[in-house]
Write a protein that holds these residues in place. Structure first.
Motif, PDB file in Angstrom:
ATOM      1  N   SER A 156      -2.550 -31.495   1.904  1.00  8.34           N
ATOM      2  CA  SER A 156      -1.529 -31.866   2.879  1.00  8.34           C
ATOM      3  C   SER A 156      -0.357 -30.888   2.826  1.00  8.34           C
ATOM      4  N   HIS A 157       0.095 -30.465   4.004  1.00  5.46           N
ATOM      5  CA  HIS A 157       1.250 -29.562   4.079  1.00  5.46           C
ATOM      6  C   HIS A 157       2.461 -30.181   3.397  1.00  5.46           C
ATOM      7  N   SER A 158       2.700 -31.469   3.611  1.00  2.00           N
ATOM      8  CA  SER A 158       3.869 -32.113   3.012  1.00  2.00           C
ATOM      9  C   SER A 158       3.791 -32.113   1.490  1.00  2.00           C
ATOM     10  N   HIS A 159       2.577 -32.235   0.956  1.00  2.00           N
ATOM     11  CA  HIS A 159       2.427 -32.190  -0.499  1.00  2.00           C
ATOM     12  C   HIS A 159       2.703 -30.792  -1.047  1.00  2.00           C
ATOM     13  N   ARG A 160       2.268 -29.775  -0.320  1.00  2.00           N
ATOM     14  CA  ARG A 160       2.551 -28.407  -0.767  1.00  2.00           C
ATOM     15  C   ARG A 160       4.043 -28.108  -0.700  1.00  2.00           C
ATOM     16  N   VAL A 161       4.694 -28.591   0.339  1.00  2.00           N
ATOM     17  CA  VAL A 161       6.148 -28.413   0.445  1.00  2.00           C
ATOM     18  C   VAL A 161       6.850 -29.140  -0.702  1.00  2.00           C
ATOM     19  N   ALA A 162       6.367 -30.328  -1.037  1.00  2.00           N
ATOM     20  CA  ALA A 162       6.973 -31.080  -2.147  1.00  2.00           C
ATOM     21  C   ALA A 162       6.833 -30.323  -3.458  1.00  2.00           C
ATOM     22  N   LEU A 163       5.648 -29.759  -3.717  1.00  2.00           N
ATOM     23  CA  LEU A 163       5.457 -28.967  -4.938  1.00  2.00           C
ATOM     24  C   LEU A 163       6.376 -27.761  -4.939  1.00  2.00           C
ATOM     25  N   PHE A 164       6.414 -27.018  -3.847  1.00  2.00           N
ATOM     26  CA  PHE A 164       7.259 -25.827  -3.782  1.00  2.00           C
ATOM     27  C   PHE A 164       8.734 -26.204  -3.930  1.00  2.00           C
TER      28      PHE A 164
ATOM     29  N   HIS B 149       3.255 -34.986 -11.855  1.00  2.78           N
ATOM     30  CA  HIS B 149       3.004 -35.140 -10.427  1.00  2.78           C
ATOM     31  C   HIS B 149       3.556 -33.925  -9.686  1.00  2.78           C
ATOM     32  N   HIS B 150       2.896 -33.571  -8.597  1.00  2.00           N
ATOM     33  CA  HIS B 150       3.311 -32.373  -7.856  1.00  2.00           C
ATOM     34  C   HIS B 150       4.714 -32.498  -7.280  1.00  2.00           C
ATOM     35  N   ASP B 151       5.191 -33.733  -7.073  1.00  2.00           N
ATOM     36  CA  ASP B 151       6.507 -33.938  -6.460  1.00  2.00           C
ATOM     37  C   ASP B 151       7.551 -34.407  -7.459  1.00  2.00           C
ATOM     38  N   ALA B 152       7.249 -34.287  -8.751  1.00  2.00           N
ATOM     39  CA  ALA B 152       8.210 -34.735  -9.771  1.00  2.00           C
ATOM     40  C   ALA B 152       7.958 -33.973 -11.067  1.00  2.00           C
ATOM     41  N   LEU B 153       8.272 -32.692 -11.077  1.00  2.00           N
ATOM     42  CA  LEU B 153       8.102 -31.910 -12.294  1.00  2.00           C
ATOM     43  C   LEU B 153       9.149 -32.343 -13.322  1.00  2.00           C
ATOM     44  N   PRO B 154       8.748 -32.554 -14.576  1.00  5.47           N
ATOM     45  CA  PRO B 154       9.646 -33.141 -15.580  1.00  5.47           C
ATOM     46  C   PRO B 154      10.568 -32.118 -16.243  1.00  5.47           C
ATOM     47  N   PHE B 155      11.297 -31.364 -15.428  1.00  2.46           N
ATOM     48  CA  PHE B 155      12.196 -30.340 -15.947  1.00  2.46           C
ATOM     49  C   PHE B 155      13.518 -30.414 -15.202  1.00  2.46           C
TER      50      PHE B 155
END
Length: 253
Positions: free
Chosen positions: A174-182, A149-155
């Motif tokens: 969504s801006h919030s989704h991009r911020v979560a990924l970053f 998931h973009h907001d929960a990288l398994p590392f």
């Protein structure tokens, strides 16, 4: 160091046609239907119809020509420039994509002997455009990939020296989704680690090339805001062709 890309001379433009075939077929059929109709209309209506179809014809041609230039004629997939942007060779790195991956194998050849993790963050709940689903079906990359998931990288924290996201982050609308990924990328990077983002821009150049399709991209300001909100500093940005920008981001020490 040499990065070799075994691409066909028209691979990029043919992929654009495949990913967006419904759009191009619909537009082409509309133009073909308008041509005989124009001969039957009064002079004034014929002019109005011509003016209405001219931008469609222009953007159909321009989008394919620009795509051919960007993806086929320009050495976009020679990634040696990435090695120059990173202070030293990364021991561990991560490449994030949305299921259509043309860069992981190239990054492996750019950084031989290093450890790369390849992550697919495709999520149909958020990435709803038909083109990305068709692109995934056409992808034939043999590099092993981890789904996440973009907001929960398994590392774990501080796992990587460098991170890459090339023509993928814009699929998060969504801006919030991009911020979560970053934010997740920043968390998994070591202090001072480099994050390289490559994207088309929502600017006048891409408007001329792709017409209303340029709204699929985001402005440099939008990328800057997402980067700062997620804990990165913007070291610099530069053009990779007049239509593509690279953003060099650093995680705070």
């Amino acid at each position: 160091m040499t990065t070799i890309s075994m691409r066909h001379p028209y691979q990029g433009v043919l992929q654009i046609l495949q990913f967006n075939r419904r759009l191009y077929v619909t537009a082409a059929m509309g133009i073909l239907a308008a041509l005989p109709l124009a001969l039957l209309l009064p002079h004034v209506l014929c002019i109005m119809l011509s003016l209405a179809t001219a931008p469609v014809i222009f953007w159909l041609a321009a989008s394919l020509l620009v795509s051919h230039y960007v993806y086929d004629r320009y050495p976009l997939y020679n990634l040696n420039w990435i090695a120059r942007e990173i202070a030293g060779t990364p021991t561990c790195w991560i490449n994030v994509h949305c299921g259509f991956d043309e860069t992981s194998a190239l990054l492996e050849s750019t950084f031989p002997g290093t450890h790369g993790q390849i992550v697919d963050i495709y999520d149909p709940r958020f990435m709803t455009e038909p083109s990305i689903e068709r692109a995934r079906k056409l992808s034939r990359c043999a590099v092993p990939t981890i789904r996440a998931h973009h907001d929960a990288l398994p590392f774990a924290n501080n796992s990587f020296d460098a991170a890459f996201c090339i023509f993928a982050a814009h699929e998060l609308r969504s801006h919030s989704h991009r911020v979560a990924l970053f934010g997740e990328i920043a968390r998994t990077l070591s202090p001072g680690g480099t994050f390289i983002l490559v994207e088309h821009a929502r600017d006048w150049r891409n408007f001329l090339a792709f017409g209303p399709g340029f709204l699929h991209f985001f402005s440099p300001r939008a990328w800057h805001t997402a980067a700062v909100e997620s804990g990165f500093t913007i070291q610099r940005q530069f053009f990779r062709t007049p239509f593509v920008r690279a953003y060099i981001l650093r995680r705070a020490q």
